[in-house]
Write a protein that holds these residues in place. Structure first.
Motif, PDB file in Angstrom:
ATOM      1  N   VAL A  64      13.047   6.807   1.797  1.00  0.00           N
ATOM      2  CA  VAL A  64      11.605   6.871   1.560  1.00  0.00           C
ATOM      3  C   VAL A  64      10.948   6.818   2.935  1.00  0.00           C
ATOM      4  O   VAL A  64      10.489   5.773   3.396  1.00  0.00           O
ATOM      5  N   ALA A  65      10.936   7.949   3.608  1.00  0.00           N
ATOM      6  CA  ALA A  65      10.500   8.011   5.001  1.00  0.00           C
ATOM      7  C   ALA A  65       9.169   8.734   5.130  1.00  0.00           C
ATOM      8  O   ALA A  65       8.847   9.622   4.336  1.00  0.00           O
ATOM      9  N   ALA A  66       8.396   8.327   6.160  1.00  0.00           N
ATOM     10  CA  ALA A  66       7.133   8.985   6.516  1.00  0.00           C
ATOM     11  C   ALA A  66       6.168   9.045   5.337  1.00  0.00           C
ATOM     12  O   ALA A  66       5.527  10.068   5.093  1.00  0.00           O
ATOM     13  N   LYS A  67       6.045   7.951   4.602  1.00  0.00           N
ATOM     14  CA  LYS A  67       5.136   7.879   3.452  1.00  0.00           C
ATOM     15  C   LYS A  67       3.963   6.917   3.697  1.00  0.00           C
ATOM     16  O   LYS A  67       3.190   6.662   2.779  1.00  0.00           O
ATOM     17  N   ASN A  68       3.848   6.385   4.901  1.00  0.00           N
ATOM     18  CA  ASN A  68       2.763   5.450   5.251  1.00  0.00           C
ATOM     19  C   ASN A  68       2.757   4.215   4.359  1.00  0.00           C
ATOM     20  O   ASN A  68       1.695   3.669   4.026  1.00  0.00           O
ATOM     21  N   LEU A  69       3.923   3.760   3.970  1.00  0.00           N
ATOM     22  CA  LEU A  69       4.020   2.560   3.146  1.00  0.00           C
ATOM     23  C   LEU A  69       3.731   1.322   3.988  1.00  0.00           C
ATOM     24  O   LEU A  69       4.259   1.164   5.084  1.00  0.00           O
ATOM     25  N   ASP A  97       0.855  -1.186   0.000  1.00  0.00           N
ATOM     26  CA  ASP A  97       0.000   0.000   0.000  1.00  0.00           C
ATOM     27  C   ASP A  97       0.888   1.233   0.000  1.00  0.00           C
ATOM     28  O   ASP A  97       1.743   1.402   0.874  1.00  0.00           O
ATOM     29  N   ASP A  98       0.693   2.078  -0.993  1.00  0.00           N
ATOM     30  CA  ASP A  98       1.455   3.326  -1.134  1.00  0.00           C
ATOM     31  C   ASP A  98       0.456   4.461  -1.306  1.00  0.00           C
ATOM     32  O   ASP A  98       0.218   4.937  -2.420  1.00  0.00           O
ATOM     33  N   PRO A  99      -0.174   4.925  -0.205  1.00  0.00           N
ATOM     34  CA  PRO A  99      -1.291   5.879  -0.335  1.00  0.00           C
ATOM     35  C   PRO A  99      -0.903   7.202  -0.961  1.00  0.00           C
ATOM     36  O   PRO A  99      -1.726   7.849  -1.596  1.00  0.00           O
ATOM     37  N   GLY A 100       0.340   7.599  -0.816  1.00  0.00           N
ATOM     38  CA  GLY A 100       0.749   8.883  -1.386  1.00  0.00           C
ATOM     39  C   GLY A 100       1.424   8.768  -2.728  1.00  0.00           C
ATOM     40  O   GLY A 100       1.847   9.780  -3.300  1.00  0.00           O
ATOM     41  N   GLY A 101       1.546   7.576  -3.257  1.00  0.00           N
ATOM     42  CA  GLY A 101       2.194   7.390  -4.553  1.00  0.00           C
ATOM     43  C   GLY A 101       3.674   7.729  -4.533  1.00  0.00           C
ATOM     44  O   GLY A 101       4.220   8.183  -5.541  1.00  0.00           O
ATOM     45  N   ALA A 102       4.339   7.465  -3.412  1.00  0.00           N
ATOM     46  CA  ALA A 102       5.750   7.818  -3.301  1.00  0.00           C
ATOM     47  C   ALA A 102       6.618   7.044  -4.276  1.00  0.00           C
ATOM     48  O   ALA A 102       7.646   7.545  -4.743  1.00  0.00           O
ATOM     49  N   HIS A 153      12.110   5.092   7.800  1.00  0.00           N
ATOM     50  CA  HIS A 153      11.388   5.320   9.050  1.00  0.00           C
ATOM     51  C   HIS A 153      10.021   5.946   8.796  1.00  0.00           C
ATOM     52  O   HIS A 153       9.751   6.511   7.741  1.00  0.00           O
ATOM     53  N   GLY A 154       9.154   5.833   9.784  1.00  0.00           N
ATOM     54  CA  GLY A 154       7.849   6.486   9.722  1.00  0.00           C
ATOM     55  C   GLY A 154       6.900   5.875   8.722  1.00  0.00           C
ATOM     56  O   GLY A 154       6.039   6.569   8.179  1.00  0.00           O
ATOM     57  N   ASN A 155       7.020   4.571   8.467  1.00  0.00           N
ATOM     58  CA  ASN A 155       6.082   3.884   7.588  1.00  0.00           C
ATOM     59  C   ASN A 155       5.319   2.832   8.401  1.00  0.00           C
ATOM     60  O   ASN A 155       5.294   2.881   9.632  1.00  0.00           O
ATOM     61  N   ARG A 156       4.689   1.883   7.708  1.00  0.00           N
ATOM     62  CA  ARG A 156       3.946   0.808   8.382  1.00  0.00           C
ATOM     63  C   ARG A 156       4.465  -0.556   7.932  1.00  0.00           C
ATOM     64  O   ARG A 156       3.714  -1.511   7.772  1.00  0.00           O
ATOM     65  N   LEU A 157       5.779  -0.625   7.720  1.00  0.00           N
ATOM     66  CA  LEU A 157       6.396  -1.868   7.287  1.00  0.00           C
ATOM     67  C   LEU A 157       6.358  -2.883   8.421  1.00  0.00           C
ATOM     68  O   LEU A 157       6.576  -2.542   9.588  1.00  0.00           O
TER      69      LEU A 157
END
Length: 719
Positions: A78-83, A38-43, A103-107
């Motif tokens: 690729v940090a804080a992108k809610n991946l 899941d890549d909600p922001g299209g990073a 960091h700052g994702n949901r891995l």
């Protein structure tokens, strides 16, 4: 395992069927894209197999490497992108990857061991994800790993003993996980590069390994809080550097707190919420044990205090002496003392949590809360309220804001961790980190002067009106009958004395930095002499009183404090009637040396005469010695003085040595610091500074220039 197989299949498909010439590093990154569910922001939307290389992809950094026809990936951020997804093993094929920041994702899932095939990794940031599993022992197979941050995950299990192989690791942050078991002993002595260690908010148990005290490279905070450690605090932790702040809160530690080495520098906040701990600096006496070194007073037992409360309003107030055998005291002791004083006043309402320094103060229901700088929004209103007394002559304390833009609560000061920066004739200085993360310097002046509130406030306000980019700024002060504190900006990079020596004991500063320091310090002193409201004399100019920030900009500190110290110590000789005259209206008294005074080798010759009164020409001479030290790299006395005479002809050995060198026309290389001599293009600039320094250190005060002229001449040197 299914995820691993899936990523391998995707990776092989990309190799076989890719229609473009995407580099192998790009293929490894596409495996990571495939592992993201899941890549909600299209990073990662721009990561395409149609590109030749991944160097233009968002978050990817490349560099040319000798022997390869295409650029190699050296950084992925690729940090804080809610991946959502997992960390694939294929990232381990990026053999030139130096920095991986996810960091700052949901891995989720475990950290794959093949990741550590990326042998160039020096920074791995996977904090604030949902990673689980154990800490892979292979993590220390990375030969260059310096920064490891895995905090705020769901990792579990014990720490592997293979950590001893992480000899190059500088920062290891593992807080807010589920690690458990005992911390392995015998590994910390091997981790010779470790600067920061945070194991807080886990489930570690057992005793604290004594060899943690062998981490002599540590700086900042050693955080072991919010665990289940038990047993006594090892006295070997006292071997840690004095600048380390220890955090042992919320454990099951017991016994008396050792007063060894740097442990004696810790405030009470370092030991809170350990029900079995006792002794200084806590307000919990150890039963059947000595309460502390001779001369230290401790809080009375709870039962006795309860009896005294019935008869006296101030029964729980404990006057705690901070001068122990080592001459080191703790700001935490002071603020706890203030806390109990405010809390127990007539069983009053809480005075914390609503009144902010620099904001609206209030007194509720007769509660003796502190005033908040006058409650005005303008600096002048704050000063007016402070000068009017504000009730400071009474028994309750005043916490007064000088700077309208500076705001914090007294509660923050009470809760903050602190450690001693230094102790000298002008009081004890502590570094205190407030709740918002801003560090301040807190100077404790003394316990006397209860009847001299107006004098104290007048002096503080005079100091507060001094505003210059090269002078340390006073932000606030605290006044009570038996406690006086000054709160100033904390300057982060130490002082000039330390910077000149460097860690190896040799001068390390470049000429450009030394010239910047000399110019800035001269501007600050010139402002004090010529443009400050009271035309201050500093009286103690030396490298330890020239502080440096991260860019080596200088800040003059410790000016105007001698009279405040005398007021706070009830020295009657500091009154204006006995110290009038001079340049500062009696703000500095005559110098009265004692046999225990440390020699001040920056002092002017006339200042060595007993009973002499400081003048601005004293400062000029002292500053000239500082300039000579910047130029030569030598201290003012590189051997013991040959005579203790107070004759006006006496001068520091450095001054006499440089003068003789110029009189004998010695080669320039014999005089200048060897580090600077390599900067041949600056020779003329150095000679110009030598001449300014020699003018400042003339034996006759009348022949010395004013600081304004010194500053102007220095500003003409260089660009």
């Amino acid at each position: 395992m299914k995820r691993f197989h899936f990523s391998v299949i995707v990776f092989l498909i990309l190799i076989v069927f890719r229609s473009s010439g995407l580099s192998p590093d790009g293929l490894a990154l596409l495996a990571f894209k495939s592992a993201v569910s899941d890549d909600p922001g299209g990073a990662l939307a721009g990561w395409s197999e149609d590109d030749e290389d991944p160097c233009r992809w968002l978050g990817v950094t490349c560099a040319n490497v000798s022997g390869f026809p295409y650029p190699r990936v050296v950084g992925v951020a690729v940090a804080a992108k809610n991946l959502s997804g997992y960390v694939p093993s294929e990232l381990g094929s990026l053999i030139f990857l130096r920095r991986l920041n996810l960091h700052g994702n949901r891995l989720s899932g475990s950290i794959p061991t093949p990741l550590f095939n990326a042998s160039s990794l020096h920074s791995l940031f996977l904090y604030d994800n949902n990673l689980s599993g154990v800490l892979p022992p292979a993590i220390c197979d990375l030969p260059r790993l310096q920064n490891l941050d895995l905090s705020k995950n769901s990792l579990s299990g014990p720490l592997p003993p293979e950590l001893r192989n992480c000899r190059q690791l500088q920062r290891m942050l593992l807080s807010q996980n589920g690690f458990s078991g005992e911390i392995p002993a015998g590994v910390w002595l091997e981790m010779v590069s470790l600067v920061q260690l945070d194991l807080s908010s886990n489930q570690f148990n057992g005793s604290i390994p004594p060899d943690l005290g062998d981490l002599d490279s540590l700086g900042g905070t050693l955080n072991l809080s919010h665990n289940q450690f038990s047993g006594e605090i090892p006295s070997s932790l006292g071997k840690l550097p004095s600048t380390v702040s220890l955090d042992l809160r919320y454990n099951n530690l017991s016994g008396e707190i050792p007063q060894a080495g740097s442990l004696a520098n810790q405030g009470p906040t370092a030991f809170l919420n350990n029900p079995g701990l006792c002794g200084f600096p806590l307000q919990i006496p150890c039963q059947d044990r000595p309460a502390g070194p001779p001369g230290r007073q401790v809080a009375p037992p709870v039962k006795e205090a309860a009896q005294e409360r019935k008869g006296l309003r101030t029964g729980l107030i404990v006057i705690i002496s901070v001068a122990d055998a080592a001459g080191v005291a703790l700001i935490g002791l002071i603020v706890v003392y203030i806390y109990w004083k405010l809390k127990d006043h007539d069983k009053c309402c809480s005075c914390t949590g609503k009144s902010k320094l620099g904001g609206e103060g209030e007194r509720r229901g007769g509660c003796g809360c502190w005033p908040a700088g006058g409650g005005g929004s303008e600096e002048g209103e704050s000063q007016k309220d402070a000068e009017s007394g504000g009730g400071g002559g009474g028994g309750e304390g005043d916490l007064v804001a000088i700077d309208k833009g500076f705001s914090f609560e007294l509660d923050e000061l009470l809760r903050a961790s602190a450690y001693v920066l230094g102790k000298g004739g002008l009081g004890i200085v502590y570094k205190v980190v407030l709740g918002n993360g801003i560090p301040v310097a807190v100077r404790r002046l003394g316990e006397g002067g209860a009847q001299r509130h107006k004098e104290f406030v007048a002096e503080v306000q005079a100091i507060a009106r001094v505003r210059h980019p090269n002078i340390v700024k006073l932000r606030a002060y605290y006044w009570a009958q038996d406690e006086k504190l000054l709160i100033t900006d904390f300057i982060s990079n130490g002082n000039l004395a330390t910077a000149l020596r460097g860690r190896s004991g040799q001068p390390t500063l470049s000429w450009a930095i030394r010239l910047r320091i000399g110019k800035g310090a001269a501007r600050g002193l010139a402002y004090l002499h010529e443009y400050s409201p009271r035309k201050f004399v500093h009286g103690d100019v030396k490298p330890t009183n020239i502080l440096l920030d991260g860019d080596y900009n200088p800040y003059i500190s410790d000016f105007g404090l001698i009279r405040l110290i005398n007021i706070a110590s009830n020295d009657p000789s500091s009154s204006s009637s006995s110290t009038g005259g001079g340049f500062i209206g009696g703000a500095l008294p005559a110098i009265k040396p004692t046999p225990t005074d440390r020699p001040n080798n920056y002092r002017a010759p006339e200042a060595r005469v007993s009973g002499s009164r400081p003048t601005q020409k004293w400062d000029v001479f002292s500053f000239g010695v500082v300039l000579l030290e910047l130029l030569t790299g030598k201290p003012p006395e590189f051997s013991s003085p040959s005579s203790s005479s107070t004759s006006l002809e006496v001068a520091p050995e450095l001054v006499r040595w440089v003068r003789k060198g110029f009189d004998d026309a010695k080669p320039f290389s014999d005089l200048v610091d060897p580090v600077l001599f390599r900067e041949v293009n600056a020779k003329k600039e150095m000679i110009s500074m030598f001449h300014i320094a020699l003018a400042c250190t003339e034996a006759d005060p009348e022949q010395r220039p004013r600081m304004k002229i010194v500053s102007e001449n220095l500003d003409r040197i260089g660009p």
